[in-house]
Design an enzyme around this catalytic site. Structure first.
Site, PDB file in Angstrom:
ATOM      1  N   LYS A  28       0.826  -1.212   0.000  1.00 16.13           N
ATOM      2  CA  LYS A  28       0.000   0.000   0.000  1.00 16.13           C
ATOM      3  C   LYS A  28       0.860   1.261   0.000  1.00 16.13           C
ATOM      4  O   LYS A  28       0.582   2.218  -0.727  1.00 16.13           O
ATOM      5  CB  LYS A  28      -0.957   0.002   1.186  1.00 16.13           C
ATOM      6  CG  LYS A  28      -1.938   1.171   1.156  1.00 16.13           C
ATOM      7  CD  LYS A  28      -3.138   0.969   2.038  1.00 16.13           C
ATOM      8  CE  LYS A  28      -2.817   1.086   3.496  1.00 16.13           C
ATOM      9  NZ  LYS A  28      -4.025   1.447   4.302  1.00 16.13           N
ATOM     10  N   GLY A 101      -5.182   7.922   5.939  1.00 19.46           N
ATOM     11  CA  GLY A 101      -4.312   8.934   6.521  1.00 19.46           C
ATOM     12  C   GLY A 101      -3.061   9.145   5.700  1.00 19.46           C
ATOM     13  O   GLY A 101      -2.584  10.278   5.550  1.00 19.46           O
ATOM     14  N   ARG A 129      -9.364  12.275  12.806  1.00 22.69           N
ATOM     15  CA  ARG A 129      -7.930  12.198  13.085  1.00 22.69           C
ATOM     16  C   ARG A 129      -7.271  13.570  12.971  1.00 22.69           C
ATOM     17  O   ARG A 129      -7.554  14.328  12.044  1.00 22.69           O
ATOM     18  CB  ARG A 129      -7.256  11.202  12.122  1.00 22.69           C
ATOM     19  CG  ARG A 129      -7.773   9.797  12.289  1.00 22.69           C
ATOM     20  CD  ARG A 129      -7.296   8.857  11.211  1.00 22.69           C
ATOM     21  NE  ARG A 129      -5.868   8.603  11.310  1.00 22.69           N
ATOM     22  CZ  ARG A 129      -5.205   7.794  10.483  1.00 22.69           C
ATOM     23  NH1 ARG A 129      -5.855   7.195   9.497  1.00 22.69           N
ATOM     24  NH2 ARG A 129      -3.911   7.604  10.637  1.00 22.69           N
ATOM     25  N   GLN A 176       4.508   9.284   7.564  1.00 22.83           N
ATOM     26  CA  GLN A 176       3.585  10.170   6.861  1.00 22.83           C
ATOM     27  C   GLN A 176       4.029  11.623   6.977  1.00 22.83           C
ATOM     28  O   GLN A 176       4.030  12.362   5.990  1.00 22.83           O
ATOM     29  CB  GLN A 176       2.174  10.013   7.420  1.00 22.83           C
ATOM     30  CG  GLN A 176       1.543   8.657   7.153  1.00 22.83           C
ATOM     31  CD  GLN A 176       0.179   8.519   7.800  1.00 22.83           C
ATOM     32  OE1 GLN A 176      -0.324   9.444   8.423  1.00 22.83           O
ATOM     33  NE2 GLN A 176      -0.422   7.351   7.645  1.00 22.83           N
ATOM     34  N   ASP A 327       1.841  -0.877  12.206  1.00 22.75           N
ATOM     35  CA  ASP A 327       0.521  -1.333  11.763  1.00 22.75           C
ATOM     36  C   ASP A 327       0.256  -2.798  12.111  1.00 22.75           C
ATOM     37  O   ASP A 327      -0.879  -3.267  11.981  1.00 22.75           O
ATOM     38  CB  ASP A 327       0.381  -1.152  10.251  1.00 22.75           C
ATOM     39  CG  ASP A 327       0.208   0.298   9.861  1.00 22.75           C
ATOM     40  OD1 ASP A 327      -0.338   1.074  10.659  1.00 22.75           O
ATOM     41  OD2 ASP A 327       0.631   0.668   8.745  1.00 22.75           O
ATOM     42  N   ARG A 358      -6.065   1.958  18.438  1.00 20.14           N
ATOM     43  CA  ARG A 358      -5.910   0.522  18.231  1.00 20.14           C
ATOM     44  C   ARG A 358      -5.573  -0.232  19.514  1.00 20.14           C
ATOM     45  O   ARG A 358      -5.919  -1.408  19.647  1.00 20.14           O
ATOM     46  CB  ARG A 358      -4.858   0.253  17.148  1.00 20.14           C
ATOM     47  CG  ARG A 358      -5.381   0.584  15.755  1.00 20.14           C
ATOM     48  CD  ARG A 358      -4.355   0.396  14.666  1.00 20.14           C
ATOM     49  NE  ARG A 358      -5.003   0.524  13.347  1.00 20.14           N
ATOM     50  CZ  ARG A 358      -4.357   0.648  12.200  1.00 20.14           C
ATOM     51  NH1 ARG A 358      -3.031   0.663  12.180  1.00 20.14           N
ATOM     52  NH2 ARG A 358      -5.015   0.751  11.061  1.00 20.14           N
ATOM     53  N   ARG A 403      -7.604  -2.965  10.072  1.00 20.32           N
ATOM     54  CA  ARG A 403      -6.668  -3.867  10.741  1.00 20.32           C
ATOM     55  C   ARG A 403      -7.275  -4.487  12.005  1.00 20.32           C
ATOM     56  O   ARG A 403      -6.955  -5.627  12.350  1.00 20.32           O
ATOM     57  CB  ARG A 403      -5.353  -3.154  11.049  1.00 20.32           C
ATOM     58  CG  ARG A 403      -4.677  -2.663   9.776  1.00 20.32           C
ATOM     59  CD  ARG A 403      -3.223  -2.345   9.941  1.00 20.32           C
ATOM     60  NE  ARG A 403      -2.744  -1.576   8.794  1.00 20.32           N
ATOM     61  CZ  ARG A 403      -2.419  -2.092   7.614  1.00 20.32           C
ATOM     62  NH1 ARG A 403      -2.536  -3.396   7.412  1.00 20.32           N
ATOM     63  NH2 ARG A 403      -2.001  -1.320   6.624  1.00 20.32           N
TER      64      ARG A 403
END
Length: 450
Positions: A28, A101, A129, A176, A327, A358, A403
């Site tokens: 990804k 994101g 977010r 990011q 992740d 998470r 996820r």
């Protein structure tokens, strides 16, 4: 499956051995960057193996909105005819980045140093977010951001008419944020410098060099110093996208906890900034082997074989490994539930601000399924029950997080009673073939409303 529509409840049941080849989708991170850097090049970039999940499709649509010609030729084959660095046109409509994101933050970086204005939105998860971690450094270039309270989407970015280069130390490990600053630096004169105290995934740096940018990386006492010379002419590339290690995590972890399993995942990207999960699993005693190690397009790849591992042991995961597997902690916590002893995960506060919190989501679901979990702001501990001793039998909230949904579907393959998630729809954002792929290996995952 859509992460934006009617909820899709899903159930996973205990199954026999998982066997065969798991041809997971393309990476990804590399898929997003292939489309974006192709759009910033002059000429035609050819991409094969592109992940065609909703997140990446939203990025493709965004690149079209900024003026690039993006064409889907079928079977993961795409071309991008770019507009060059600084060549983005002002989009006529709001840019909807869905659940991604990565997509929204990288695209904000791309356009922040061009004299154009764009408005960004997303689904309920993305719109909750905070974007300040990206808009703060972009403001140093001269860009302005106008969003909702707390720096949330929908948000309008007014690009800098006369951008200046910046030197920026990333406050928390985030590929990011680093990538957004580097992409903004492309259209700023002089040198933009990004300093990372902890290394994060380096696909952006590798790919910028591949597209012809003048970029250097130096390891110093202050951290990893990345220097980019602005205003290059990027050259189009031919890119073969390796398979996504984050997606591979699910069939791999399922094989480790499902009796008799033997699964091969071919052509997996093993970039050292991404492969922390596999290192951790091997330290826990997982029967996990790399076959046919090689390099493709500047990225290390291999075929990964995972076999049932009934004697897994809990370990303390080194905090400095967190960035290379951030992740994968949700599905690691599932494996930890089937290990003996405690698996300790520290330095993971980034998990609190992902598609969902998470740590909270996994802790609540694991506890409901009979597993002991302790947690703090940036740590959590899963006390394993050993193979064959995890009750299951509950419904868990996926919280619009792909996820979380996939992790509990993996868990249900080895719990005594089935595991259910209230909405498996978001799985489409990153792993649109999750259900048929897992079924082909022997899993019993079903949609409850079908």
């Amino acid at each position: 499956m859509s992460g934006h529509g009617t909820p899709i409840p899903m159930t996973s049941r205990k199954c026999g051995p998982l066997t065969g080849e798991a041809r997971v989708p393309g990476d990804k991170s590399i898929s997003h960057r292939s489309l974006i850097l192709g759009a910033l090049s002059v000429g035609e970039t050819r991409i094969s193996g592109l992940l065609e999940g909703q997140d990446v499709l939203d990025t493709a649509k965004a690149m079209r909105a900024f003026g690039a010609e993006v064409t889907d030729h079928g079977n993961g084959e795409w071309t991008v005819n770019g507009v060059g660095v600084g060549g983005f046109a002002e989009p006529e409509q709001v840019i909807d980045c869905g659940n991604s994101g990565t997509g929204v933050r990288l695209i904000m970086g791309c356009m922040a140093t061009s004299p154009i204005t764009a408005t960004f939105t997303g689904d309920a998860s993305l719109n909750s977010r905070p974007m300040g971690r990206v808009t703060d450094p972009l403001a140093l270039f001269g860009a302005q951001a106008f969003g909702r309270t707390g720096g949330r989407l929908p948000m309008t970015i007014v690009g800098a008419a006369n951008p200046v280069p910046v030197t920026y130390t990333v406050p928390v490990p985030s590929a990011q944020v680093k990538s957004a600053v580097l992409l903004a630096g492309l259209n700023a004169p002089g040198q933009t410098v990004v300093i990372e105290k902890e290394a994060t995934r380096d696909h952006t740096e590798r790919m910028l060099v591949g597209f012809g940018a003048d970029l250097t990386v130096e390891e110093t006492d202050a951290g990893r110093v990345i220097t980019l010379t602005g205003q290059p002419e990027l050259k189009p590339q031919t890119i073969v996208v390796p398979r996504d290690p984050s997606s591979a995590a699910f069939p791999v972890c399922a094989a480790l906890i499902t009796e008799g399993s033997d699964v091969l995942v071919p052509n997996i990207g093993l970039n050292p900034t991404r492969a922390g999960l596999f290192t951790t699993l091997r330290e826990m005693g997982a029967d996990l082997e790399y076959e046919n190690l090689r390099e493709e397009g500047g990225e290390p790849v291999a075929d990964l074989r995972a076999k049932f591992s009934p004697n897994l042991k809990g370990i303390e995961v080194p905090p400095d490994r967190a960035a290379s597997m951030i992740d994968e902690y949700p599905v690691l916590s599932v494996v930890a539930a089937f290990a003996e002893g405690q698996t300790v995960m520290k330095g993971v506060k980034e998990l609190r601000v992902k598609e969902s919190d998470r740590i909270d989501a996994m802790a609540k679901g694991l506890r409901a399924a009979g597993v002991t979990v302790d947690e703090g702001e940036d740590w959590w501990i899963v006390t394993g029950r050993g193979f064959g001793n995890v009750p299951g039998g509950v419904t868990v909230e996926s919280r619009l997080d792909h996820r979380i949904a996939m992790s509990f579907m993996v868990m249900g393959m080895a719990t005594e009673k089935p595991m259910r998630v209230d909405d498996g729809g978001p799985i489409a954002t990153s792993f649109p073939i999750f259900e048929p792929l897992m079924a082909s290996l022997g899993a019993q995952v079903s949609r409850d409303n079908s």
